[in-house]
Design an enzyme around this catalytic site. Structure first.
Site, PDB file in Angstrom:
ATOM      1  CD  GLU A  44      -3.207   0.947   2.109  1.00  0.00           C
ATOM      2  OE1 GLU A  44      -2.576   0.055   3.255  1.00  0.00           O
ATOM      3  OE2 GLU A  44      -3.945   2.153   2.772  1.00  0.00           O
ATOM      4  NE  ARG A 270       4.108  -8.291  11.183  1.00  0.00           N
ATOM      5  CZ  ARG A 270       3.703  -7.467  10.120  1.00  0.00           C
ATOM      6  NH1 ARG A 270       2.021  -7.968   9.453  1.00  0.00           N
ATOM      7  NH2 ARG A 270       3.782  -5.994   9.873  1.00  0.00           N
ATOM      8  CE  LYS A 280       2.741  -0.308   4.227  1.00  0.00           C
ATOM      9  NZ  LYS A 280       2.987   0.060   3.390  1.00  0.00           N
TER      10      LYS A 280
HETATM   11  P1  ATP Z   1       2.888  -2.291   8.182  1.00  0.00           P
HETATM   12  O1  ATP Z   1       2.154  -3.702   8.610  1.00  0.00           O
HETATM   13  O2  ATP Z   1       4.201  -2.084   8.307  1.00  0.00           O
HETATM   14  O3  ATP Z   1       2.151  -1.194   8.408  1.00  0.00           O
HETATM   15  P2  ATP Z   1       1.274  -3.107   6.184  1.00  0.00           P
HETATM   16  O4  ATP Z   1       1.376  -4.512   5.942  1.00  0.00           O
HETATM   17  O5  ATP Z   1       0.292  -2.376   6.206  1.00  0.00           O
HETATM   18  O6  ATP Z   1       2.993  -2.576   6.385  1.00  0.00           O
HETATM   19  P3  ATP Z   1       1.806  -3.598   3.369  1.00  0.00           P
HETATM   20  O7  ATP Z   1       2.033  -2.387   1.814  1.00  0.00           O
HETATM   21  O8  ATP Z   1       0.091  -3.709   2.952  1.00  0.00           O
HETATM   22  O9  ATP Z   1       2.462  -3.276   4.609  1.00  0.00           O
HETATM   23  O10 ATP Z   1       2.698  -4.641   3.017  1.00  0.00           O
HETATM   24  C1  ATP Z   1       2.524  -5.381   1.256  1.00  0.00           C
HETATM   25  C2  ATP Z   1       3.358  -6.683   1.911  1.00  0.00           C
HETATM   26  O11 ATP Z   1       4.267  -6.245   2.303  1.00  0.00           O
HETATM   27  C3  ATP Z   1       2.179  -7.813   2.324  1.00  0.00           C
HETATM   28  O12 ATP Z   1       2.065  -8.568   1.567  1.00  0.00           O
HETATM   29  C4  ATP Z   1       2.638  -7.637   4.081  1.00  0.00           C
HETATM   30  O13 ATP Z   1       2.080  -8.921   4.324  1.00  0.00           O
HETATM   31  C5  ATP Z   1       4.454  -8.033   3.635  1.00  0.00           C
HETATM   32  N1  ATP Z   1       5.161  -7.251   4.888  1.00  0.00           N
HETATM   33  C6  ATP Z   1       4.694  -6.398   5.572  1.00  0.00           C
HETATM   34  N2  ATP Z   1       4.925  -5.942   7.339  1.00  0.00           N
HETATM   35  C7  ATP Z   1       5.610  -7.337   6.880  1.00  0.00           C
HETATM   36  C8  ATP Z   1       7.210  -8.244   7.939  1.00  0.00           C
HETATM   37  N3  ATP Z   1       7.266  -7.758   9.017  1.00  0.00           N
HETATM   38  N4  ATP Z   1       7.341  -9.355   7.047  1.00  0.00           N
HETATM   39  C9  ATP Z   1       6.850 -10.159   6.296  1.00  0.00           C
HETATM   40  N5  ATP Z   1       6.076  -9.025   5.238  1.00  0.00           N
HETATM   41  C10 ATP Z   1       5.571  -8.004   5.139  1.00  0.00           C
HETATM   42 MG    MG Z   2      -1.321  -3.492   5.174  1.00  0.00          MG
END
Ligand code: ATP
Ligand code: MG
Length: 568
Positions: A44, A270, A280
């Site tokens: 995102e 994760r 984020k």
């Molecule tokens: P955050 O939890 O940091 O706000 P998010 O999941 O909201 O991150 P996205 O932009 O939706 O951020 O994530 C893009 C991809 O990265 C998703 O498929 C998510 O599962 C993966 N992702 C995010 N954080 C992690 C992490 N700590 N370890 C592994 N994969 C991750």
């Molecule tokens: Mg997300």
């Protein structure tokens, strides 16, 4: 210590090794269930990518490449209030920097807004979606809890024509933000809360970075995600464990819509990293609250921050390979990430001499205005890196820590009357320590042994300590920034506000450091080893008048210690 943390056998050069995701893909290809692998990385654009995303990128792009498939980069741009074009550009740059290429497969959920809307009408016509006038609070109150079923609301049984009419008027902009939503009509009593008539569309009168003012209703992530995968022909939709409970909902949409393909979702753990926050939302708070300089502050766990700090992309890929992909959540020691950088840089980084906390040394028996040019080895791990000239003269700088007036037993460096080796140069003996009015040592008067050029005594006497040094007259002055963990505890925020756990000493700025002249010609994004100190790279804030260096990592490897302790 978890299995993920102690696993060290895989490297970026093998076929990715075995993990449950790759095993699944292998089996699907072997059985013919999958003809060609298609994965996607779906960020995102509401912030910068962090090291957790790197795990997902390496898995999605890495596995696709290993099995001859492809990986799409897809922006999940369904929430215009939080998303920005600048984030889109930063994400693309970071994925490229990490070493991956999506070719022509750059997509956005917003590319599918028309299709997603048509499918929403399709669900209404099938009696499987309805417009709800309840407020967000009322919807929450009707939803129930983990132990109590939800309740059906008064608008749930609207007729198909009424629902179609209301959705179209929502789309036409007739209603205010939050006045109505479109919900899937599934089961308010479901044991899985995600199936209790989840919201599919909400009214948001906001400009979108890509679709501008075309829309004032936007699909939720839950409604957009699986259908976007289906449109793109994604075969293996890999996401983190917190979406496991959403899978039945994604499957419900896929079963109830005329989608062109059926993606399957698999969840993996994760990445959590000690002394680090990977969210984020939290990282946004650090930037907005000015706790760090920006998203690319070298203390940030963002890819932009790690890059600015000097972490090579290959070290991050290596890290991703070593932590592997597991089904159970765990926390990885941040020392492993540092270890990966150190191990790579030890092989690749050229050595230089830099004095960070200078103490002046005058070689009394060395002629004034004379310069001797010595040969210094660029990289003992790589003979092909050759040597470079280093100037030596009467006035030098050494590290303040390398002298003690009253040394304890195990201190072998300089002290009054003591001899030490200046690397690549001569053996010198300290004759006197000059002090200022406050009693602080400000200068050493030394003599050198002219017969020891290169650093060995002609009579074979042993000298234990070897010090780095820089010729005063030839030195470059620079600012050097030393970084420590951004947080003081391994689990920041675990006992309250994460801001209370910020490390006040996460940045130490050293001014007027003395660097050997070869460091004047450093290209950006190269990392060198300052001998006996660590790895350093130029910061973009460098100017010709004031070079600025960042310490990537110190030489001392705490990961090696951890491994020794755990017998790994
Ligand atoms: P955050 O939890 O940091 O706000 P998010 O999941 O909201 O991150 P996205 O932009 O939706 O951020 O994530 C893009 C991809 O990265 C998703 O498929 C998510 O599962 C993966 N992702 C995010 N954080 C992690 C992490 N700590 N370890 C592994 N994969 C991750
Ligand atoms: Mg997300």
């Amino acid at each position: 210590m978890s299995g993920a943390e102690t696993k060290t056998s895989e490297s970026e050069t093998d076929d990715g090794g075995r993990d449950f995701v790759r095993d699944l893909i292998r089996a699907d290809l072997a059985s013919g269930r999958t003809a060609a692998v298609v994965t996607r990385f779906p960020p995102e654009p509401n912030g910068y990518l962090h090291i957790g995303h790197a795990k997902s990128i390496c898995l999605n792009f890495g596995a696709a490449a290993e099995f001859g498939g492809r990986c799409n980069l897809r922006f999940d741009d369904t929430n215009p209030v939080k998303e920005e074009q600048a984030f889109i550009e930063a994400i693309e740059a970071d994925v490229r920097w990490l070493g991956f290429d999506w070719g022509v497969h750059l997509h956005c959920a917003s590319d599918y807004f028309v299709q997603l809307y048509e499918w929403a009408e399709h669900l209404i016509r099938a009696g499987k979606a309805y417009v709800d006038d309840l407020s967000a609070d009322e919807i929450r109150a009707h939803r129930g809890t983990l132990t109590e079923p939800g309740r059906e609301g008064p608008y749930r049984d609207r007729s198909v024509p009424e629902n179609l009419d209301l959705l179209r008027r929502m789309r036409a902009g007739e209603f205010a933000d939050g006045a109505r939503v479109l919900r899937a009509k599934i089961d308010m009593a479901s044991g899985n809360i995600n199936l209790r008539d989840p919201v599919m569309y909400r009214i948001v009168h906001a400009d979108h970075p890509r679709t501008g003012t075309q829309w004032c209703i936007y699909p939720t992530y839950d409604y957009a995600h699986g259908q976007s995968d289906a449109i793109e022909g994604v075969t293996h939709s890999l996401c983190t464990l917190e979406f496991e409970d959403h899978r039945p909902l994604y499957d419900w949409f896929i079963e109830n819509l005329p989608v062109p393909s059926r993606p399957r979702q698999y969840e993996f753990a994760r990445l959590n990293l000690s002394y680090t926050m990977l969210s984020k939302r939290r990282l946004t708070e650090l930037v907005r609250g000015a706790h760090v300089a920006d998203w690319d502050d070298p203390r940030m766990p963002t890819l932009a921050g790690l890059r600015r700090r000097g972490f090579p992309a290959a070290a991050i890929r290596d890290f991703a390979g070593r932590i592997g992909v597991a089904k159970a959540n765990s926390t990885v020691d941040v020392a492993l990430l540092e270890h990966c950088a150190r191990e790579l840089l030890n092989r690749t980084a050229e050595r230089r001499m830099a004095v960070l906390r200078p103490l002046k040394v005058v070689i009394e028996n060395y002629p004034e205005h004379e310069t001797d040019t010595l040969d210094a080895i660029n990289n003992p791990e790589d003979p092909g890196a050759g040597t470079r000239p280093v100037p030596f003269s009467r006035v030098l700088y050494i590290e303040r820590d390398d002298f003690m007036e009253d040394p304890p037993k195990k201190f072998f460096r300089l002290a009054p009357g003591r001899e030490a080796r200046l690397r690549y140069a001569y053996l010198v003996t300290c004759r006197e320590a000059v002090k200022d009015a406050a009693g602080e040592v400000v200068e050493l008067r030394c003599t050198y042994d002219p017969e020891s050029r290169g650093g060995t005594a002609s009579d074979g006497r042993k000298v234990k300590a070897t010090l780095h040094w820089v010729s005063a007259e030839h030195a470059i002055e620079a600012e050097v920034r030393l970084y420590d963990h951004l947080f003081t505890r391994p689990d920041p925020g675990a006992d309250g506000d994460f801001r209370d756990d910020l490390n006040p000493d996460s940045l130490t700025v050293l001014e007027r450091c003395k660097l050997e002249p070869a460091l004047a010609a450093m290209p950006p994004e190269t990392v060198v080893q300052f001998e006996r100190q660590g790895y350093f790279c130029l910061d973009p804030e460098t100017t010709p008048e004031r070079p600025v260096f960042n310490r990537t990592v110190a030489l001392r490897d705490t990961w090696a210690k951890v491994k020794a302790r755990d017998g790994g």
